[in-house]
Design an enzyme around this catalytic site. Structure first.
Site, PDB file in Angstrom:
ATOM      1  N   HIS A 264      56.264  74.391 -30.168  1.00 37.91           N
ATOM      2  CA  HIS A 264      56.505  72.960 -30.368  1.00 37.91           C
ATOM      3  C   HIS A 264      56.146  72.192 -29.112  1.00 37.91           C
ATOM      4  O   HIS A 264      57.007  71.646 -28.431  1.00 37.91           O
ATOM      5  CB  HIS A 264      57.974  72.722 -30.718  1.00 37.91           C
ATOM      6  CG  HIS A 264      58.326  73.173 -32.093  1.00 37.91           C
ATOM      7  ND1 HIS A 264      57.564  72.875 -33.195  1.00 37.91           N
ATOM      8  CD2 HIS A 264      59.358  73.908 -32.549  1.00 37.91           C
ATOM      9  CE1 HIS A 264      58.111  73.396 -34.273  1.00 37.91           C
ATOM     10  NE2 HIS A 264      59.196  74.044 -33.910  1.00 37.91           N
ATOM     11  N   GLU A 348      62.164  79.064 -38.129  1.00 35.94           N
ATOM     12  CA  GLU A 348      62.751  80.368 -37.788  1.00 35.94           C
ATOM     13  C   GLU A 348      63.812  80.741 -38.823  1.00 35.94           C
ATOM     14  O   GLU A 348      63.890  81.895 -39.280  1.00 35.94           O
ATOM     15  CB  GLU A 348      63.380  80.297 -36.389  1.00 35.94           C
ATOM     16  CG  GLU A 348      64.028  81.601 -35.971  1.00 35.94           C
ATOM     17  CD  GLU A 348      64.805  81.466 -34.665  1.00 35.94           C
ATOM     18  OE1 GLU A 348      64.258  80.907 -33.698  1.00 35.94           O
ATOM     19  OE2 GLU A 348      65.970  81.922 -34.627  1.00 35.94           O
TER      20      GLU A 348
HETATM   21  S1  SF4 Z   1      63.901  83.757 -29.375  1.00 35.01           S
HETATM   22 FE1  SF4 Z   1      62.105  84.379 -28.274  1.00 35.01          FE
HETATM   23  S2  SF4 Z   1      60.717  82.683 -28.519  1.00 35.01           S
HETATM   24 FE2  SF4 Z   1      62.715  81.925 -29.055  1.00 35.01          FE
HETATM   25  S3  SF4 Z   1      63.524  81.101 -27.159  1.00 35.01           S
HETATM   26 FE3  SF4 Z   1      64.199  83.194 -27.246  1.00 35.01          FE
HETATM   27  S4  SF4 Z   1      62.671  84.371 -26.126  1.00 35.01           S
HETATM   28 FE4  SF4 Z   1      61.804  82.372 -26.617  1.00 35.01          FE
END
Ligand code: SF4
Length: 519
Positions: A264, A348
């Site tokens: 993003h 997500e």
């Molecule tokens: S889940 Fe993975 S991509 Fe998302 S903030 Fe955490 S380290 Fe970064």
């Protein structure tokens, strides 16, 4: 933060103009060469054959004169009408004439009016004889440079010699003494040291030392704000990995696209597009492409559909997200009702939910379901949510179900970033959170900071408003997981610039990180 007006006054050859010019460059301010303005008046008087002792004629000249100053690369360009006379006014003869004409009240009044018009908005350094006493009596900083007449005469003599001009030390000294007398005895705005001006004896100082003295005084008095960056700001491991995988995929084949924006952040998305890694929002008609699944992951049916159409899937789903997806799948298979704490429409969460079954629910932090269907419940969490929200939701379910399994799937990078940001926000007067407008983790940081201090969320340095920083002693910066270092650097440099500190940093390692002992 309004830029200051700095007045540097003093007698002839005390080093005012060189100091003012160098100091302006160091502070990122504009130097207004008031002496050049008087020289231009003298040139115009000479061209029109106006006697310098004819008060009426001089007054008429001032009514008509079209004098303009333009600023270019730290230099002043002086115009009479449309003619650039910057070079013509530098002769020794015009210098003498300028001294005489500047004593005329009508000339002074006209030039003062012009100087105020040019510089009243702030951000200027002016040098002269009456800047702090008359032109800008409310100047933010006033300096009065002095040196013995003999030293000033020697400087002037050396300067004339260095320009290849004929000079006699005794004559130069007499001229300096005469100018001092004229300056001090003038009826309108004579040369005086104001009580609030700081006197600097430049007699034994090199020009660099003079500039340093003034610079240090300004920095000390302004008490410039400290700027800190929260630790763990910027690209996280998952984002870095996804970008790397996309670039490697592009290196191996044509037709590379990402399913939705890889991260993003419009700056990075644009940079990737320039490398031929484009964004595809609708995968239904894609064929024979290399498709990058971004770090957020994707619904499982998307993988099947892409592969069925002959596409190659490069799965850059962050391992933290992958683990959450696997938990949803495993716990659903074990007959738990899976609750995903997160934003229902965030990609997500949409992806995570697809690994569950018909009973899988998404609940926003702070919300509760209308009814609990299962006696066995499992809670997982969008990776960027706050641990305290997960704790609150878990506490609520613990009294409602027979068996509760809780998986803290908040990623380590997010937890570290949130903790570091909260630590800084508790000590900062203002926080600036940098990240894409659609970035969930940036929004979390913003809400977190709002608990402790004034907070602003921006995408780029262009959005910073100087008034946000007014009177602030500690300015905190934090950046979301999808914010490139270059953007953080630009924001940091812009804040320094607004604070009157023009030295730019070029690497992220030079931006001071906040540690508990920093303040
Ligand atoms: S889940 Fe993975 S991509 Fe998302 S903030 Fe955490 S380290 Fe970064």
């Amino acid at each position: 933060m309004k830029k200051p007006i700095i007045a540097i006054d003093g007698p002839a050859a005390s080093g005012k103009s060189t100091t003012a010019r160098l100091l302006a460059a160091r502070l990122g301010l504009v130097y207004l060469d008031t002496g050049a303005m008087y020289r231009a008046c003298a040139l115009q008087a000479e061209r029109l054959a106006v006697p310098l002792d004819d008060l009426g004629a001089i007054e008429a000249l001032m009514d008509e004169i079209e004098l303009r100053v333009e600023f270019e690369g730290g230099m002043n360009r002086i115009f009479l009408g449309d003619e650039d006379v910057s070079r013509l006014i530098r002769s020794e003869h015009i210098s003498q004439q300028a001294s005489a004409i500047s004593a005329q009240p009508s000339v002074r009044l006209k030039m003062v009016e012009l100087q105020r018009k040019i510089a009243s908005g702030g951000g200027f350094i002016l040098d002269g004889r009456d800047i702090g006493s008359y032109v800008f009596p409310d100047a933010d900083f006033k300096f009065f440079l002095v040196a013995d007449a003999e030293i000033r005469a020697q400087r002037r003599f050396d300067e004339l010699k260095s320009r290849g001009l004929d000079a006699d030390y005794q004559e130069v000294l007499e001229d300096i003494n005469r100018r001092d007398e004229n300056d001090a005895g003038r009826a309108l705005a004579p040369l005086i040291k104001m009580p609030d001006a700081i006197e600097v004896d430049t007699g034994n100082l090199t020009i660099e030392e003079q500039v340093n003295v003034l610079y240090d005084v300004i920095m000390q008095k302004r008490g410039n704000a400290k700027i800190y960056l929260a630790e763990h700001s910027g690209f996280c491991f998952g984002v870095r990995r996804a970008i790397q995988m996309a670039i490697e995929a592009k290196g191996q084949g044509q037709n590379v696209c990402t399913l939705g924006e890889l991260i993003h952040n419009p700056v990075v998305v644009k940079q990737l597009a320039a490398q031929g890694i484009v964004v595809c929002d609708d995968p239904t008609h894609l064929e024979n492409h290399t498709v990058i699944i971004r770090s957020h992951g994707a619904p499982r049916e998307i993988y099947e559909a892409l592969e069925a159409s002959g596409n190659t899937v490069v799965d850059a789903t962050c391992p933290y997200v992958k683990r959450a997806q696997q938990l949803v799948q495993e716990m659903s298979a074990k007959d738990y009702q899976v609750i995903i704490m997160g934003d229902e429409h965030h990609p997500e969460v949409v992806g995570m939910r697809s690994w569950g079954n018909g009973s899988t629910l998404v609940l926003a932090p702070g919300s509760t379901p209308e009814l609990v269907l299962h006696s066995k419940v499992c809670i997982v969490c969008q990776t960027t949510k706050k641990p305290e929200d997960l704790a609150a939701m878990s506490a609520w379910f613990s009294t409602k179900v027979q068996e509760l399994r809780i998986f803290n799937t908040i990623c380590l990078a997010t937890q570290q970033r949130q903790k570091a940001t909260a630590d800084l926000a508790q000590h900062a007067d203002v926080m600036i959170v940098i990240g894409g407008q659609n970035s969930s983790n940036t929004m979390q940081l913003f809400h977190l900071c709002q608990r402790y201090c004034h907070c602003h969320k921006i995408e780029t340095e262009a959005e910073i408003q100087p008034q946000w920083l007014e009177g602030k002693k500690i300015i905190g910066l934090a950046a979301g997981a999808s914010t490139p270092s270059q953007t953080i650097l630009s924001v940091y440099n812009r804040i320094k610039e607004i604070n009157g500190e023009p030295e730019r940093v070029t690497t992220i390692g030079e931006v001071p990180l906040y540690k508990e002992e920093s303040c």
